[in-house]
Enzyme design. Structure first.
Site, PDB file in Angstrom:
ATOM      1  N   GLU A   1       0.860  -1.199   0.000  1.00 20.02           N
ATOM      2  CA  GLU A   1       0.000   0.000   0.000  1.00 20.02           C
ATOM      3  C   GLU A   1       0.886   1.234   0.000  1.00 20.02           C
ATOM      4  OE1 GLU A   1      -3.474   0.922  -0.177  1.00 20.02           O
ATOM      5  OE2 GLU A   1      -2.334   2.774  -0.375  1.00 20.02           O
ATOM      6  N   GLY A   2       0.610   2.109  -0.970  1.00 16.50           N
ATOM      7  CA  GLY A   2       1.416   3.312  -1.116  1.00 16.50           C
ATOM      8  C   GLY A   2       0.999   4.462  -0.229  1.00 16.50           C
TER       9      GLY A   2
ATOM     10  N   LEU B  28      -3.573   2.528   6.009  1.00 14.42           N
ATOM     11  CA  LEU B  28      -4.309   1.454   5.330  1.00 14.42           C
ATOM     12  C   LEU B  28      -5.788   1.835   5.203  1.00 14.42           C
ATOM     13  CD1 LEU B  28      -2.607  -1.490   7.298  1.00 14.42           C
ATOM     14  CD2 LEU B  28      -2.050  -0.685   4.978  1.00 14.42           C
TER      15      LEU B  28
ATOM     16  N   GLY C  23      -7.514   2.261   2.185  1.00 10.83           N
ATOM     17  CA  GLY C  23      -7.885   2.669   0.826  1.00 10.83           C
ATOM     18  C   GLY C  23      -8.723   3.929   0.766  1.00 10.83           C
ATOM     19  N   THR C  24      -9.383   4.088  -0.359  1.00 12.64           N
ATOM     20  CA  THR C  24     -10.262   5.241  -0.574  1.00 12.64           C
ATOM     21  C   THR C  24     -11.335   5.274   0.511  1.00 12.64           C
ATOM     22  OG1 THR C  24      -9.953   4.984  -2.954  1.00 12.64           O
ATOM     23  CG2 THR C  24     -11.859   6.273  -2.247  1.00 12.64           C
TER      24      THR C  24
ATOM     25  N   LYS D  41     -19.282   9.921   5.717  1.00  6.50           N
ATOM     26  CA  LYS D  41     -20.362   9.619   6.668  1.00  6.50           C
ATOM     27  C   LYS D  41     -20.175  10.392   7.971  1.00  6.50           C
ATOM     28  CE  LYS D  41     -21.466   7.941   3.565  1.00  6.50           C
ATOM     29  NZ  LYS D  41     -20.892   7.609   2.237  1.00  6.50           N
TER      30      LYS D  41
ATOM     31  N   HIS E 187     -42.721  -4.113  15.432  1.00  3.99           N
ATOM     32  CA  HIS E 187     -43.470  -2.856  15.377  1.00  3.99           C
ATOM     33  C   HIS E 187     -43.081  -1.983  16.564  1.00  3.99           C
ATOM     34  CE1 HIS E 187     -46.798  -0.107  14.746  1.00  3.99           C
ATOM     35  NE2 HIS E 187     -47.038  -0.190  16.047  1.00  3.99           N
TER      36      HIS E 187
HETATM   37  P1  FAD Z   1      -9.616   1.515  -2.855  1.00  2.83           P
HETATM   38  O1  FAD Z   1     -10.414   1.646  -1.633  1.00  2.83           O
HETATM   39  O2  FAD Z   1      -9.604   2.572  -3.851  1.00  2.83           O
HETATM   40  O3  FAD Z   1      -8.176   1.081  -2.410  1.00  2.83           O
HETATM   41  C1  FAD Z   1      -7.154   0.863  -3.291  1.00  2.83           C
HETATM   42  C2  FAD Z   1      -5.848   1.160  -2.589  1.00  2.83           C
HETATM   43  O4  FAD Z   1      -4.796   0.732  -3.440  1.00  2.83           O
HETATM   44  C3  FAD Z   1      -5.600   2.639  -2.332  1.00  2.83           C
HETATM   45  O5  FAD Z   1      -5.333   2.846  -0.966  1.00  2.83           O
HETATM   46  C4  FAD Z   1      -4.376   2.976  -3.171  1.00  2.83           C
HETATM   47  O6  FAD Z   1      -3.482   3.870  -2.523  1.00  2.83           O
HETATM   48  C5  FAD Z   1      -3.728   1.632  -3.319  1.00  2.83           C
HETATM   49  N1  FAD Z   1      -2.909   1.498  -4.529  1.00  2.83           N
HETATM   50  C6  FAD Z   1      -3.227   1.849  -5.794  1.00  2.83           C
HETATM   51  N2  FAD Z   1      -2.238   1.511  -6.644  1.00  2.83           N
HETATM   52  C7  FAD Z   1      -1.288   0.933  -5.883  1.00  2.83           C
HETATM   53  C8  FAD Z   1      -0.026   0.367  -6.173  1.00  2.83           C
HETATM   54  N3  FAD Z   1       0.429   0.317  -7.411  1.00  2.83           N
HETATM   55  N4  FAD Z   1       0.715  -0.116  -5.149  1.00  2.83           N
HETATM   56  C9  FAD Z   1       0.257  -0.074  -3.858  1.00  2.83           C
HETATM   57  N5  FAD Z   1      -0.936   0.436  -3.532  1.00  2.83           N
HETATM   58  C10 FAD Z   1      -1.699   0.925  -4.530  1.00  2.83           C
HETATM   59  N6  FAD Z   1     -18.645   2.915  -1.176  1.00  2.83           N
HETATM   60  C11 FAD Z   1     -19.588   2.377  -0.357  1.00  2.83           C
HETATM   61  O7  FAD Z   1     -19.872   1.183  -0.473  1.00  2.83           O
HETATM   62  N7  FAD Z   1     -20.219   3.124   0.585  1.00  2.83           N
HETATM   63  C12 FAD Z   1     -19.969   4.434   0.740  1.00  2.83           C
HETATM   64  O8  FAD Z   1     -20.560   5.082   1.599  1.00  2.83           O
HETATM   65  C13 FAD Z   1     -18.996   5.036  -0.100  1.00  2.83           C
HETATM   66  N8  FAD Z   1     -18.713   6.349   0.016  1.00  2.83           N
HETATM   67  C14 FAD Z   1     -17.745   6.896  -0.782  1.00  2.83           C
HETATM   68  C15 FAD Z   1     -17.491   8.258  -0.664  1.00  2.83           C
HETATM   69  C16 FAD Z   1     -16.539   8.854  -1.467  1.00  2.83           C
HETATM   70  C17 FAD Z   1     -16.256  10.321  -1.310  1.00  2.83           C
HETATM   71  C18 FAD Z   1     -15.803   8.056  -2.394  1.00  2.83           C
HETATM   72  C19 FAD Z   1     -14.739   8.678  -3.237  1.00  2.83           C
HETATM   73  C20 FAD Z   1     -16.067   6.707  -2.532  1.00  2.83           C
HETATM   74  C21 FAD Z   1     -17.049   6.116  -1.730  1.00  2.83           C
HETATM   75  N9  FAD Z   1     -17.371   4.769  -1.846  1.00  2.83           N
HETATM   76  C22 FAD Z   1     -18.339   4.217  -1.052  1.00  2.83           C
HETATM   77  C23 FAD Z   1     -16.681   3.896  -2.808  1.00  2.83           C
HETATM   78  C24 FAD Z   1     -15.613   3.069  -2.089  1.00  2.83           C
HETATM   79  O9  FAD Z   1     -14.720   3.935  -1.444  1.00  2.83           O
HETATM   80  C25 FAD Z   1     -14.878   2.188  -3.086  1.00  2.83           C
HETATM   81  O10 FAD Z   1     -15.808   1.414  -3.822  1.00  2.83           O
HETATM   82  C26 FAD Z   1     -13.939   1.252  -2.365  1.00  2.83           C
HETATM   83  O11 FAD Z   1     -13.004   1.967  -1.601  1.00  2.83           O
HETATM   84  C27 FAD Z   1     -13.199   0.361  -3.375  1.00  2.83           C
HETATM   85  O12 FAD Z   1     -12.349  -0.482  -2.686  1.00  2.83           O
HETATM   86  P2  FAD Z   1     -11.039  -1.060  -3.388  1.00  2.83           P
HETATM   87  O13 FAD Z   1     -10.394  -1.923  -2.347  1.00  2.83           O
HETATM   88  O14 FAD Z   1     -11.358  -1.655  -4.686  1.00  2.83           O
HETATM   89  O15 FAD Z   1     -10.113   0.190  -3.704  1.00  2.83           O
HETATM   90  P1  NAI Z   2     -21.593   8.627 -10.171  1.00  2.00           P
HETATM   91  O1  NAI Z   2     -21.351   7.734 -11.312  1.00  2.00           O
HETATM   92  O2  NAI Z   2     -22.425   8.174  -9.031  1.00  2.00           O
HETATM   93  O3  NAI Z   2     -22.272   9.984 -10.670  1.00  2.00           O
HETATM   94  C1  NAI Z   2     -21.676  10.811 -11.608  1.00  2.00           C
HETATM   95  C2  NAI Z   2     -22.757  11.683 -12.208  1.00  2.00           C
HETATM   96  O4  NAI Z   2     -22.140  12.656 -13.001  1.00  2.00           O
HETATM   97  C3  NAI Z   2     -23.733  10.932 -13.085  1.00  2.00           C
HETATM   98  O5  NAI Z   2     -25.034  11.264 -12.714  1.00  2.00           O
HETATM   99  C4  NAI Z   2     -23.378  11.406 -14.490  1.00  2.00           C
HETATM  100  O6  NAI Z   2     -24.479  11.406 -15.368  1.00  2.00           O
HETATM  101  C5  NAI Z   2     -22.892  12.798 -14.210  1.00  2.00           C
HETATM  102  N1  NAI Z   2     -21.974  13.345 -15.194  1.00  2.00           N
HETATM  103  C6  NAI Z   2     -20.990  12.712 -15.883  1.00  2.00           C
HETATM  104  N2  NAI Z   2     -20.333  13.579 -16.669  1.00  2.00           N
HETATM  105  C7  NAI Z   2     -20.896  14.797 -16.452  1.00  2.00           C
HETATM  106  C8  NAI Z   2     -20.646  16.097 -16.953  1.00  2.00           C
HETATM  107  N3  NAI Z   2     -19.673  16.336 -17.816  1.00  2.00           N
HETATM  108  N4  NAI Z   2     -21.421  17.105 -16.513  1.00  2.00           N
HETATM  109  C9  NAI Z   2     -22.422  16.892 -15.619  1.00  2.00           C
HETATM  110  N5  NAI Z   2     -22.701  15.674 -15.108  1.00  2.00           N
HETATM  111  C10 NAI Z   2     -21.942  14.641 -15.512  1.00  2.00           C
HETATM  112  O7  NAI Z   2     -20.135   9.083  -9.692  1.00  2.00           O
HETATM  113  P2  NAI Z   2     -19.656   9.807  -8.387  1.00  2.00           P
HETATM  114  O8  NAI Z   2     -20.768  10.500  -7.704  1.00  2.00           O
HETATM  115  O9  NAI Z   2     -18.456  10.576  -8.811  1.00  2.00           O
HETATM  116  O10 NAI Z   2     -19.209   8.583  -7.491  1.00  2.00           O
HETATM  117  C11 NAI Z   2     -18.182   7.698  -7.950  1.00  2.00           C
HETATM  118  C12 NAI Z   2     -18.352   6.339  -7.382  1.00  2.00           C
HETATM  119  O11 NAI Z   2     -18.152   6.329  -5.990  1.00  2.00           O
HETATM  120  C13 NAI Z   2     -19.709   5.780  -7.667  1.00  2.00           C
HETATM  121  O12 NAI Z   2     -19.568   4.708  -8.542  1.00  2.00           O
HETATM  122  C14 NAI Z   2     -20.242   5.321  -6.358  1.00  2.00           C
HETATM  123  O13 NAI Z   2     -20.638   3.993  -6.425  1.00  2.00           O
HETATM  124  C15 NAI Z   2     -19.092   5.477  -5.383  1.00  2.00           C
HETATM  125  N6  NAI Z   2     -19.632   6.111  -4.192  1.00  2.00           N
HETATM  126  C16 NAI Z   2     -20.503   5.413  -3.426  1.00  2.00           C
HETATM  127  C17 NAI Z   2     -21.105   5.992  -2.346  1.00  2.00           C
HETATM  128  C18 NAI Z   2     -22.080   5.207  -1.581  1.00  2.00           C
HETATM  129  O14 NAI Z   2     -22.137   3.994  -1.746  1.00  2.00           O
HETATM  130  N7  NAI Z   2     -22.873   5.828  -0.721  1.00  2.00           N
HETATM  131  C19 NAI Z   2     -20.806   7.353  -1.951  1.00  2.00           C
HETATM  132  C20 NAI Z   2     -19.898   8.021  -2.857  1.00  2.00           C
HETATM  133  C21 NAI Z   2     -19.329   7.393  -3.915  1.00  2.00           C
END
Ligand code: FAD
Ligand code: NAI
Length: 465
Positions: free
Chosen positions: A35-36, A40, A42-43, A53, A444
């Protein structure tokens, strides 16, 4: 095995990678995880699910106090926002949980290889100048924000930001323009609206939240408008000009037409995410990407390259933490010679706004394309708990096969829809019919009774409407 440093080397410690690494170690495999990032998780833990949240939860309290919801229940308060403290508790939530993963790695004897990994060949990976060999390598590198051509994101400056920048704002913007009416735009747009920003969401399509059921999308638009968000649907951004700490966002109808300029203190770009594959050295192992830049796998999560597997946001499917986690479990089990399966037809999705918006399975539109369906709907207004709690918005919708009555999809808008949807996912996983749900005793007064009543409505027999 003696020939390799590790049985399993996972690249990326997000919910996919860290869960996969821990399960592999639990199954007796010698495991490392590269992990870079400095921490730990991830996103999801660092800049995604958890910090968003934390702010959603805190800002909901603020709005309840400020907007009169508490006063309605006899609690008179005049809230004052201390954004530093609110941001502090966000950071605490993140550090507590990311530290927890480090503890779990130690407990399970997973070696954390600190640095970004690059393939040298299918069984050799370089991390921070050292090479490690592994019989199996799992790519779990996740995703990053999709850039909008011509719009430069600068989180440090804090004017045009992505989701990471929008989590870290040090002041409430007066005007915020959100580009993209998807999950991130609505969640983070809600945070800053609740804290006082005027939020305008610019969405290219004619409705918010693509991929969700159309009834849900339409209802969501009504609710967000009622809450004070300005929605510009069927609208595209053609340019963003930054001058000092302000931006001008030029928009026009998606199909072309007169341009309009929106003033903004902060512009959030949230138009989707794309897989992290750059710099991995996939060319060294001959692994090609599909048209969307994702790594394709078979149902075991094996790629076309022997010994190389992939999971999470970097492969097709919804970009969700729980999907990545389940794939992490499954890939470890498959590597260990067990049978790890993920049912991609039953992955719930939740938008953590207020009310929450959740769904699992097919939309009504998709279900109808497959054949005849029966649909039952129940409004939250008629649910005693929601009504008592002053949470009248939303509904539950159950979609069942017209012939077999098997549940094909469930959609909810309700204050606790994210919790309610779990029972729908479980029912679908067990192949339930709408009648099975309708005849299951629900406690309920709970919001979940609305799922029972919507299931009863599939055959026309709800009690409370
Ligand atoms: P990531 O969580 O993206 O982890 C990948 C990791 O790999 C990163 O830490 C990165 O640094 C590392 N990495 C990348 N390349 C390398 C490399 N070459 N060597 C070593 N390490 C590397 N999903 C939900 O289900 N519920 C939510 O409420 C939700 N909210 C979100 C809110 C936001 C603002 C965002 C941006 C996303 C949200 N998501 C949510 C989406 C969720 O974060 C991702 O679907 C999830 O983190 C994906 O998990 P992953 O393990 O595939 O990758
Ligand atoms: P998203 O795919 O949910 O929404 C992107 C939106 O941008 C779409 O409605 C699309 O039509 C619109 N769009 C695309 N290009 C555009 C443009 N040029 N101008 C205006 N609108 C445009 O992507 P988002 O919100 O960036 O989230 C990314 C990912 O992260 C999602 O796939 C989601 O699953 C995950 N995520 C999940 C959360 C959760 O589970 N609660 C919370 C936040 C993110």
């Amino acid at each position: 095995m003696a020939d390799y440093d590790y049985d399993v080397l996972v690249i990326g410690a997000g919910p996919g990678g860290y869960v996969g690494a821990i399960r592999a170690a639990q199954l007796g495999l010698k495991t490392a995880c590269a992990e870079g990032r400095e921490t730990l998780g991830g996103t999801c833990l660092n800049v995604g699910c958890i910090p968003s949240k934390a702010l959603l939860h805190a800002s909901e309290y603020f709005e309840a106090a400020k907007g009169g919801a508490m006063a309605k229940m006899g609690i008179k308060v005049t809230p004052e926002l201390d954004l530093d403290v609110m941001q502090g508790q966000r950071k605490d939530a993140v550090s507590g949980l990311t530290g927890g993963i480090e503890f779990l790695f130690k407990k399970n004897k997973v070696d954390w290889l600190k640095g970004y990994a690059q393939f040298k060949d299918a069984h050799t990976v370089e991390v921070a100048g050292k090479t490690y060999t592994a019989k199996n390598v799992v790519i779990a590198t996740g995703s990053s924000v999709t850039p909008l051509p011509g719009v430069e994101i600068d989180n440090a400056k804090g004017v045009v930001v992505d989701s990471t920048g929008a989590l870290e704002l040090s002041a409430v913007p007066k005007k915020m323009v959100v580009i993209g009416g998807g999950v991130i735009g609505l969640e983070l747009g809600s945070v800053w609206r609740r804290l006082g920003a005027e939020v305008t969401v610019v969405e290219f399509l004619d409705q918010l939240l693509p991929g969700m059921d159309m009834d849900v999308r339409k209802e969501a638009s009504k609710i967000f408008k009622k809450q004070g968000m300005t929605l510009k649907l069927s609208t595209k951004v053609t340019g963003v000009e930054v001058k000092g700490k302000k931006a001008k966002v030029t928009v026009e109808p998606s199909k072309g037409g007169d341009a309009e300029v929106l003033d903004a203190d902060v512009v959030l770009v949230a138009i989707g995410r794309r897989p992290n594959v750059d710099g991995l050295g996939l060319d060294k192992i001959g692994l090609e990407l599909n048209q969307r830049g994702q790594i394709e796998t078979d149902h075991d999560f094996a790629t076309k390259v022997d010994g190389v597997w992939a999971i999470g946001d970097v492969i097709p499917g919804p970009m969700l933490a729980h999907k990545a986690e389940d794939e992490g479990l499954a890939v470890a089990e498959n590597i260990a010679g067990l049978t790890g399966i993920v049912n991609h037809d039953v992955i719930p999705g939740v938008v953590y706004t207020q009310p929450e918006i959740a769904g699992v399975g097919l939309t009504e539109e998709a279900a109808k394309e497959r054949g005849a369906v029966k649909v039952g709907k129940f409004p939250m207004l008629a649910n005693s708990r929601a009504k008592t709690n002053h949470e009248p918005d939303g509904f539950v919708k159950v979609i069942a096969d017209a012939e077999t009555d098997r549940v094909l999809g469930v959609w909810c808008i309700a204050s606790v829809a994210g919790t309610m949807i779990a029972q729908a996912a479980q029912a679908m996983e067990f192949g339930a019919t709408s009648e099975d749900i309708a005849y299951t005793c629900h406690a309920h007064p709970t919001h979940s009774e609305a799922i029972k009543e919507a299931a009863m409505a599939v055959t026309g027999k709800p009690i409370h409407i």
